[in-house]
Design an enzyme around this catalytic site. Structure first.
Site, PDB file in Angstrom:
ATOM      1  N   HIS A   1      44.327  39.005  22.819  1.00 31.52           N
ATOM      2  CA  HIS A   1      43.685  38.809  21.510  1.00 31.52           C
ATOM      3  C   HIS A   1      43.613  40.139  20.776  1.00 31.52           C
ATOM      4  CE1 HIS A   1      40.428  40.226  24.035  1.00 31.52           C
ATOM      5  NE2 HIS A   1      39.734  40.517  22.966  1.00 31.52           N
TER       6      HIS A   1
ATOM      7  N   LYS B   1      45.043  46.370  28.286  1.00 30.21           N
ATOM      8  CA  LYS B   1      44.747  47.566  29.080  1.00 30.21           C
ATOM      9  C   LYS B   1      44.239  47.170  30.449  1.00 30.21           C
ATOM     10  CE  LYS B   1      43.789  52.188  28.557  1.00 30.21           C
ATOM     11  NZ  LYS B   1      44.542  52.284  29.800  1.00 30.21           N
TER      12      LYS B   1
ATOM     13  N   LYS C   1      35.442  43.231  30.002  1.00 31.00           N
ATOM     14  CA  LYS C   1      34.933  44.609  30.022  1.00 31.00           C
ATOM     15  C   LYS C   1      35.215  45.315  28.691  1.00 31.00           C
ATOM     16  CE  LYS C   1      35.859  46.425  33.895  1.00 31.00           C
ATOM     17  NZ  LYS C   1      36.545  47.036  35.042  1.00 31.00           N
TER      18      LYS C   1
ATOM     19  N   LYS D   1      46.126  43.915  34.149  1.00 33.83           N
ATOM     20  CA  LYS D   1      45.986  44.640  35.418  1.00 33.83           C
ATOM     21  C   LYS D   1      47.308  44.584  36.153  1.00 33.83           C
ATOM     22  CE  LYS D   1      42.740  46.770  37.796  1.00 33.83           C
ATOM     23  NZ  LYS D   1      41.535  47.462  37.299  1.00 33.83           N
TER      24      LYS D   1
HETATM   25  P1  NAD Z   1      40.040  55.022  45.399  1.00 36.85           P
HETATM   26  O1  NAD Z   1      41.290  54.598  46.037  1.00 36.85           O
HETATM   27  O2  NAD Z   1      39.949  56.367  44.776  1.00 36.85           O
HETATM   28  O3  NAD Z   1      38.819  54.924  46.429  1.00 36.85           O
HETATM   29  C1  NAD Z   1      38.515  53.789  47.160  1.00 36.85           C
HETATM   30  C2  NAD Z   1      37.661  54.243  48.339  1.00 36.85           C
HETATM   31  O4  NAD Z   1      37.204  53.096  49.045  1.00 36.85           O
HETATM   32  C3  NAD Z   1      38.452  55.108  49.332  1.00 36.85           C
HETATM   33  O5  NAD Z   1      37.655  56.187  49.757  1.00 36.85           O
HETATM   34  C4  NAD Z   1      38.737  54.130  50.466  1.00 36.85           C
HETATM   35  O6  NAD Z   1      38.884  54.776  51.728  1.00 36.85           O
HETATM   36  C5  NAD Z   1      37.498  53.240  50.414  1.00 36.85           C
HETATM   37  N1  NAD Z   1      37.730  51.921  50.977  1.00 36.85           N
HETATM   38  C6  NAD Z   1      38.806  51.109  50.808  1.00 36.85           C
HETATM   39  N2  NAD Z   1      38.643  49.971  51.494  1.00 36.85           N
HETATM   40  C7  NAD Z   1      37.441  50.045  52.088  1.00 36.85           C
HETATM   41  C8  NAD Z   1      36.700  49.183  52.924  1.00 36.85           C
HETATM   42  N3  NAD Z   1      37.179  48.005  53.294  1.00 36.85           N
HETATM   43  N4  NAD Z   1      35.479  49.588  53.350  1.00 36.85           N
HETATM   44  C9  NAD Z   1      34.976  50.786  52.988  1.00 36.85           C
HETATM   45  N5  NAD Z   1      35.629  51.654  52.203  1.00 36.85           N
HETATM   46  C10 NAD Z   1      36.845  51.286  51.762  1.00 36.85           C
HETATM   47  O7  NAD Z   1      39.699  53.856  44.345  1.00 36.85           O
HETATM   48  P2  NAD Z   1      38.783  53.954  43.048  1.00 36.85           P
HETATM   49  O8  NAD Z   1      39.654  54.300  41.905  1.00 36.85           O
HETATM   50  O9  NAD Z   1      37.571  54.752  43.354  1.00 36.85           O
HETATM   51  O10 NAD Z   1      38.402  52.402  42.865  1.00 36.85           O
HETATM   52  C11 NAD Z   1      37.340  51.804  43.594  1.00 36.85           C
HETATM   53  C12 NAD Z   1      36.909  50.539  42.889  1.00 36.85           C
HETATM   54  O11 NAD Z   1      36.518  50.866  41.550  1.00 36.85           O
HETATM   55  C13 NAD Z   1      37.970  49.453  42.754  1.00 36.85           C
HETATM   56  O12 NAD Z   1      37.353  48.190  42.821  1.00 36.85           O
HETATM   57  C14 NAD Z   1      38.505  49.659  41.358  1.00 36.85           C
HETATM   58  O13 NAD Z   1      39.059  48.484  40.813  1.00 36.85           O
HETATM   59  C15 NAD Z   1      37.231  50.050  40.627  1.00 36.85           C
HETATM   60  N6  NAD Z   1      37.475  50.785  39.393  1.00 36.85           N
HETATM   61  C16 NAD Z   1      38.132  51.978  39.387  1.00 36.85           C
HETATM   62  C17 NAD Z   1      38.324  52.645  38.177  1.00 36.85           C
HETATM   63  C18 NAD Z   1      38.975  54.005  38.103  1.00 36.85           C
HETATM   64  O14 NAD Z   1      38.940  54.606  37.013  1.00 36.85           O
HETATM   65  N7  NAD Z   1      39.536  54.545  39.164  1.00 36.85           N
HETATM   66  C19 NAD Z   1      37.877  52.069  36.971  1.00 36.85           C
HETATM   67  C20 NAD Z   1      37.208  50.850  37.015  1.00 36.85           C
HETATM   68  C21 NAD Z   1      37.017  50.226  38.238  1.00 36.85           C
END
Ligand code: NAD
Length: 481
Positions: free
Chosen positions: A71, A76, A100, A112
């Site tokens: 829309h 993104k 969001k 995504k």
């Molecule tokens: P990342 O890969 O930097 O970190 C993820 C962390 O979680 C790692 O330290 C990993 O070892 C740990 N992990 C993975 N599986 C696990 C489990 N089963 N139990 C415990 N720890 C576990 O990822 P991120 O970028 O920090 O993203 C984390 C979450 O945040 C995701 O759901 C992502 O969609 C969301 N998110 C990230 C961003 C961003 O800007 N990076 C933005 C919005 C949302």
């Protein structure tokens, strides 16, 4: 099948969970027939399988890019590298992106992407080959494009991957002057913006600060006071979890008593040293062996320990039917996407646990990505034109104050440090933080207004959906749909 797997088998999938939450909200709305369905469904999902020659043989990878709603364009959403990536997950995450962006007023549709692989199994040169090939496959179908589809980092990806994607797009579109705006989350030297790396964690901190500015809301969660001294358990000390934990401890005085990682959990009543744990994880690949606190193998059990706030910041579905009723925290802030399942959400709501929903809590990333995209399109760093002019105007005020103070009899002077603080014009990082703080405050206020004013709205999640869906619907209506 483990107990966890059995319970999860009874639970809806991630995408179904998002749809069910959407349905709870639209039941309270009066949308024209058909529009509800149009908003809920995912427009398109592209699946690509491509081969890369690695270690003397061809390895085939499967990737996805899903567009939930266009829309507004560009759409993104991040690109995730993980073994669990699948179509259901990518579509759920794309839908969350639509809501969001609407909630924080970032002018994008929702998308995504994901690639099914474990990035820890490949070295840097191999990761570059794989990422560039995936970027090529997406870019040739305009699924990476500054005007149509702009990815960003997510789990398993970061600045490094975004720089490769930007470069790959630029090589394929040599005359596109806006090529850098094809992806956000790039390093500063490749068109990135100050403050993007920590933006999502910073946003989690700003969200919590805003929550604690409203004593009424804090009371609903059965707490009082400020963030100072609040006991927090964080899951996932990656990009989002690390920055959120670090800022909440260093700047707001919260105590991080528990950290849950892939290989187990750490607990320390007096609080853990976040930088030391993060450093340990970087060097050893997990929390095992960390010299302070108590280590347990089944890290997820720490979710059930005594604390004030839970910050799941890793993956979806970790608070589910197996553990929801055992949770003692009063507040959960969903730093990850979809960490609380639909069933768990219901149990927690009945227990009076307040949940700050993912679509708001982790919107800091897309907010600063929006600033980066605007910076790339305007081809100029924020603050470059105004900063010195602002300083010159402030100097006028300070000179005038000095003159007045000198003319007043007695020993008057300006407070120490005032001049330096007041004189300095805002640089890009300060402007980014200010824009992010403003966005997180305003979005929270729009949710809480609905939460408090409509008695049928029980929780912040439904409130967030109502605000977001209303905006998406308005956008469709304006287009004549
Ligand atoms: P990342 O890969 O930097 O970190 C993820 C962390 O979680 C790692 O330290 C990993 O070892 C740990 N992990 C993975 N599986 C696990 C489990 N089963 N139990 C415990 N720890 C576990 O990822 P991120 O970028 O920090 O993203 C984390 C979450 O945040 C995701 O759901 C992502 O969609 C969301 N998110 C990230 C961003 C961003 O800007 N990076 C933005 C919005 C949302």
């Amino acid at each position: 099948m483990t107990i966890h797997e059995k319970a999860m088998a009874k639970e809806p999938t991630f995408r179904e969970s998002v749809d069910l939450m959407f349905n709870r909200a639209v039941a309270l709305m009066d949308l024209p027939p058909g529009l509800e369905e149009k908003i809920r469904v995912c427009n398109a999902t592209y699946t690509v399988r491509f081969g890369v020659r690695l270690r003397g043989q061809i390895t085939t990878f499967t990737g996805y890019r899903s567009v939930h709603s266009d829309h507004m364009e560009p759409v993104k959403g991040g690109i995730r590298f993980a073994t669990g990536v699948n179509q259901d997950e990518v579509e759920a995450l794309a839908a969350l992106m639509t809501y969001k962006c609407a909630l924080v007023e970032a002018p994008f549709g929702g998308s995504k992407g994901g690639l099914c692989l474990d990035p820890r199994e490949y070295d840097e040169a191999e990761m570059e080959l794989i990422t560039r090939r995936f970027a090529y496959e997406l870019a040739k179908r305009d699924m990476i494009n500054p005007a149509q589809n702009v990815p960003a980092p997510d789990m398993g990806t970061g600045e490094r991957e975004m720089a490769w994607i930007a470069d790959q797009y630029a090589r394929m579109n040599t005359t596109d002057i806006n090529a850098k705006a094809c992806v956000t989350g790039k390093p500063l030297n490749s068109g990135g913006i100050s403050g993007r790396v920590e933006a999502t964690g910073r946003g989690v901190q700003y969200a919590l600060k805003e929550f604690f500015r409203h004593p009424e809301d804090v009371k609903k969660a059965g707490m009082s006071g400020t963030l100072e001294g609040k006991r927090i358990v964080v899951q996932g000390l990656g990009n989002v979890g690390y920055h959120a934990a670090k800022f909440l401890h260093e700047e707001d005085g919260a105590v991080i008593v528990g950290i849950i990682e892939r290989d187990g959990g750490l607990w320390a009543d007096e609080g853990l040293n976040i930088d030391a744990v993060h450093d340990w994880i970087m060097r050893h690949g997990g929390v095992a062996g960390f010299p302070e606190g108590t280590h347990i193998d089944q890290g997820a059990l720490l979710f059930e320990d005594e604390c004030d706030i839970l910050i799941p910041a890793a993956i979806e579905g970790v608070i589910n039917l197996t553990n929801a009723d055992k949770i003692k925290a009063k507040l959960i802030i969903e730093a990850a996407n979809g960490p609380v399942t639909y069933g768990a959400d219901e149990i927690l709501r009945k227990k009076g646990v307040v949940i700050i929903p993912d679509m708001y809590a982790n919107a800091g990333g897309v907010t600063v990505s929006y600033f980066e995209w605007v910076k790339n399109l305007s081809h100029i760093r924020f603050g470059r034109m105004q900063r010195r002019q602002e300083e010159a105007r402030h100097q006028l005020v300070v000179d005038e104050l000095d003159r007045i103070v000198a003319a007043v009899p007695g020993n008057m002077s300006l407070s120490p440090g005032f001049k330096d603080k007041y004189l300095r014009g805002a640089d890009e990082l300060e402007l980014v933080r200010s824009g992010l703080d403003d966005t997180m405050r305003i979005a929270y206020q729009s949710m809480r207004e609905v939460w408090h004013e409509r008695p049928e709205v029980e929780d912040l999640r439904v409130a967030a959906y109502l605000v977001a869906i209303d905006r998406v619907a308005a956008s469709y209506r304006a287009k004549g749909l």
